[in-house]
Design an enzyme around this catalytic site. Sequence first.
Site, PDB file in Angstrom:
ATOM      1  CE  LYS A 154    -123.618 -68.743 -29.163  1.00 40.62           C
ATOM      2  NZ  LYS A 154    -123.411 -69.419 -27.867  1.00 40.62           N
TER       3      LYS A 154
ATOM      4  NE  ARG B 104    -117.080 -68.940 -23.174  1.00 42.39           N
ATOM      5  CZ  ARG B 104    -116.849 -70.191 -23.586  1.00 42.39           C
ATOM      6  NH1 ARG B 104    -115.857 -70.905 -23.031  1.00 42.39           N
ATOM      7  NH2 ARG B 104    -117.565 -70.717 -24.543  1.00 42.39           N
TER       8      ARG B 104
ATOM      9  NE  ARG C 246    -114.159 -71.747 -28.014  1.00 42.65           N
ATOM     10  CZ  ARG C 246    -115.394 -71.268 -28.103  1.00 42.65           C
ATOM     11  NH1 ARG C 246    -116.217 -71.734 -29.037  1.00 42.65           N
ATOM     12  NH2 ARG C 246    -115.828 -70.357 -27.264  1.00 42.65           N
TER      13      ARG C 246
ATOM     14  NE  ARG D 244    -120.625 -63.158 -26.832  1.00 39.56           N
ATOM     15  CZ  ARG D 244    -120.361 -64.306 -27.436  1.00 39.56           C
ATOM     16  NH1 ARG D 244    -120.447 -64.427 -28.732  1.00 39.56           N
ATOM     17  NH2 ARG D 244    -120.021 -65.332 -26.698  1.00 39.56           N
TER      18      ARG D 244
ATOM     19  NE  ARG E 176    -116.584 -75.635 -27.519  1.00 33.98           N
ATOM     20  CZ  ARG E 176    -117.342 -74.571 -27.288  1.00 33.98           C
ATOM     21  NH1 ARG E 176    -118.379 -74.329 -28.056  1.00 33.98           N
ATOM     22  NH2 ARG E 176    -117.067 -73.767 -26.298  1.00 33.98           N
TER      23      ARG E 176
HETATM   24  P1  AP5 Z   1    -121.422 -75.478 -29.637  1.00 32.76           P
HETATM   25  O1  AP5 Z   1    -122.299 -75.639 -30.819  1.00 32.76           O
HETATM   26  O2  AP5 Z   1    -119.969 -75.335 -29.839  1.00 32.76           O
HETATM   27  O3  AP5 Z   1    -121.981 -74.313 -28.684  1.00 32.76           O
HETATM   28  P2  AP5 Z   1    -121.979 -72.733 -28.877  1.00 32.76           P
HETATM   29  O4  AP5 Z   1    -123.350 -72.250 -28.507  1.00 32.76           O
HETATM   30  O5  AP5 Z   1    -121.450 -72.368 -30.216  1.00 32.76           O
HETATM   31  O6  AP5 Z   1    -121.000 -72.325 -27.705  1.00 32.76           O
HETATM   32  P3  AP5 Z   1    -119.739 -71.351 -27.682  1.00 32.76           P
HETATM   33  O7  AP5 Z   1    -118.946 -71.745 -26.487  1.00 32.76           O
HETATM   34  O8  AP5 Z   1    -119.048 -71.297 -29.000  1.00 32.76           O
HETATM   35  O9  AP5 Z   1    -120.455 -69.984 -27.407  1.00 32.76           O
HETATM   36  P4  AP5 Z   1    -119.836 -68.693 -26.912  1.00 32.76           P
HETATM   37  O10 AP5 Z   1    -120.928 -67.752 -27.219  1.00 32.76           O
HETATM   38  O11 AP5 Z   1    -119.372 -68.706 -25.516  1.00 32.76           O
HETATM   39  O12 AP5 Z   1    -118.463 -68.572 -27.767  1.00 32.76           O
HETATM   40  P5  AP5 Z   1    -118.008 -67.666 -28.980  1.00 32.76           P
HETATM   41  O13 AP5 Z   1    -117.038 -68.421 -29.784  1.00 32.76           O
HETATM   42  O14 AP5 Z   1    -119.167 -67.044 -29.645  1.00 32.76           O
HETATM   43  O15 AP5 Z   1    -121.725 -76.732 -28.681  1.00 32.76           O
HETATM   44  C1  AP5 Z   1    -121.003 -76.928 -27.490  1.00 32.76           C
HETATM   45  C2  AP5 Z   1    -120.712 -78.427 -27.300  1.00 32.76           C
HETATM   46  O16 AP5 Z   1    -121.940 -79.093 -27.031  1.00 32.76           O
HETATM   47  C3  AP5 Z   1    -120.107 -79.098 -28.558  1.00 32.76           C
HETATM   48  O17 AP5 Z   1    -119.157 -80.024 -28.121  1.00 32.76           O
HETATM   49  C4  AP5 Z   1    -121.319 -79.804 -29.217  1.00 32.76           C
HETATM   50  O18 AP5 Z   1    -120.928 -80.988 -29.876  1.00 32.76           O
HETATM   51  C5  AP5 Z   1    -122.205 -80.110 -28.013  1.00 32.76           C
HETATM   52  N1  AP5 Z   1    -123.636 -80.011 -28.304  1.00 32.76           N
HETATM   53  C6  AP5 Z   1    -124.258 -79.049 -29.045  1.00 32.76           C
HETATM   54  N2  AP5 Z   1    -125.597 -79.250 -29.066  1.00 32.76           N
HETATM   55  C7  AP5 Z   1    -125.819 -80.376 -28.307  1.00 32.76           C
HETATM   56  C8  AP5 Z   1    -127.007 -81.106 -27.951  1.00 32.76           C
HETATM   57  N3  AP5 Z   1    -128.219 -80.713 -28.389  1.00 32.76           N
HETATM   58  N4  AP5 Z   1    -126.848 -82.191 -27.169  1.00 32.76           N
HETATM   59  C9  AP5 Z   1    -125.613 -82.583 -26.735  1.00 32.76           C
HETATM   60  N5  AP5 Z   1    -124.467 -81.941 -27.041  1.00 32.76           N
HETATM   61  C10 AP5 Z   1    -124.571 -80.851 -27.830  1.00 32.76           C
HETATM   62  O19 AP5 Z   1    -117.236 -66.476 -28.203  1.00 32.76           O
HETATM   63  C11 AP5 Z   1    -116.026 -66.705 -27.537  1.00 32.76           C
HETATM   64  C12 AP5 Z   1    -115.504 -65.382 -26.986  1.00 32.76           C
HETATM   65  O20 AP5 Z   1    -115.233 -64.470 -28.068  1.00 32.76           O
HETATM   66  C13 AP5 Z   1    -116.462 -64.610 -26.066  1.00 32.76           C
HETATM   67  O21 AP5 Z   1    -116.382 -65.051 -24.734  1.00 32.76           O
HETATM   68  C14 AP5 Z   1    -115.971 -63.161 -26.251  1.00 32.76           C
HETATM   69  O22 AP5 Z   1    -114.810 -62.919 -25.489  1.00 32.76           O
HETATM   70  C15 AP5 Z   1    -115.594 -63.126 -27.720  1.00 32.76           C
HETATM   71  N6  AP5 Z   1    -116.701 -62.719 -28.605  1.00 32.76           N
HETATM   72  C16 AP5 Z   1    -117.325 -63.481 -29.551  1.00 32.76           C
HETATM   73  N7  AP5 Z   1    -118.276 -62.790 -30.172  1.00 32.76           N
HETATM   74  C17 AP5 Z   1    -118.275 -61.547 -29.626  1.00 32.76           C
HETATM   75  C18 AP5 Z   1    -119.055 -60.388 -29.849  1.00 32.76           C
HETATM   76  N8  AP5 Z   1    -120.047 -60.345 -30.779  1.00 32.76           N
HETATM   77  N9  AP5 Z   1    -118.777 -59.281 -29.084  1.00 32.76           N
HETATM   78  C19 AP5 Z   1    -117.786 -59.281 -28.177  1.00 32.76           C
HETATM   79  N10 AP5 Z   1    -117.025 -60.363 -27.909  1.00 32.76           N
HETATM   80  C20 AP5 Z   1    -117.258 -61.489 -28.620  1.00 32.76           C
HETATM   81 MG    MG Z   2    -119.742 -71.367 -30.912  1.00 36.47          MG
END
Ligand code: AP5
Ligand code: MG
Length: 218
Positions: free
Chosen positions: A13, A174, A163, A88, A127
Amino acid sequence: MNLVIFGPPGAGKGTQSSHLVKNEGMFQLSTGDLLRAELNSGSDLSKELKKTMDAGKLVSDEIIRNLIEKKISDPLIKNKIIFDGFPRNIEQAKSLDQMLKKYDQEISLIINLKVDYSILVKRISGRLSCSICKKPFNEYFDPPIDTKACADKNCNKRDLIKRSDDNESTVTSRLKTYEEQTLPILNYYKEKGIIRDIDAMMTINEVTSQIKGIINDL
Ligand code: AP5
Ligand code: MG
């Protein structure tokens, strides 16, 4: 046009959002990045947030709503928003529709990144993120060689950071939270007919091309 980039942890994402920012002039609104900025502030709230995020659970809808509404009300980014990591759960999806309506906007597209869970632990454990613009890189799949790949011109002063929630036990939790609370949102959007599935098992560039094709066809 406002869109939601949807998928499990590690689906890509953040990676695809940074391409949309660079190539389509959109604005990335990542609730995860906003929460991590709050963590770094050392505020009272930050301790509570860290506990929840390191446990792989969702922080309260009220905190998220406050973060989001400040941004949605900004006329500079009107109809150019990528919602990354939000909504979410069903409550957040309904609340997003209400907030957007209040500011005369809507969601036109849900980009659904489809991946096998087996690949996610490797993506997440490899990552590294840019300390300046937050763009994610990957030790295995997308090594951070070139600072020009970042969206921000100050990225030559960056550190690459890991992270604290990117460990195996938090990732398992997660994923469970995603399955139980986030995935059911797709049923909510299905009725609106705005979901487009993407094969996110392909390379980063191939995924970017699929998304570009969908946006061009709209
Ligand atoms: P990346 O692009 O970083 O993946 P992502 O989908 O953004 O994954 P996240 O871990 O950020 O998602 P998340 O939803 O768990 O975390 P968030 O920060 O939102 O890619 C991942 C890796 O793969 C990278 O190294 C990239 O280079 C590689 N990659 C990407 N595409 C690739 C491909 N096609 N091929 C190969 N490699 C690839 O949330 C974190 C925490 O915050 C949550 O757990 C929760 O506690 C809280 N939170 C956030 N938002 C909310 C909300 N709306 N409500 C409540 N709590 C929330
Ligand atoms: Mg992300």
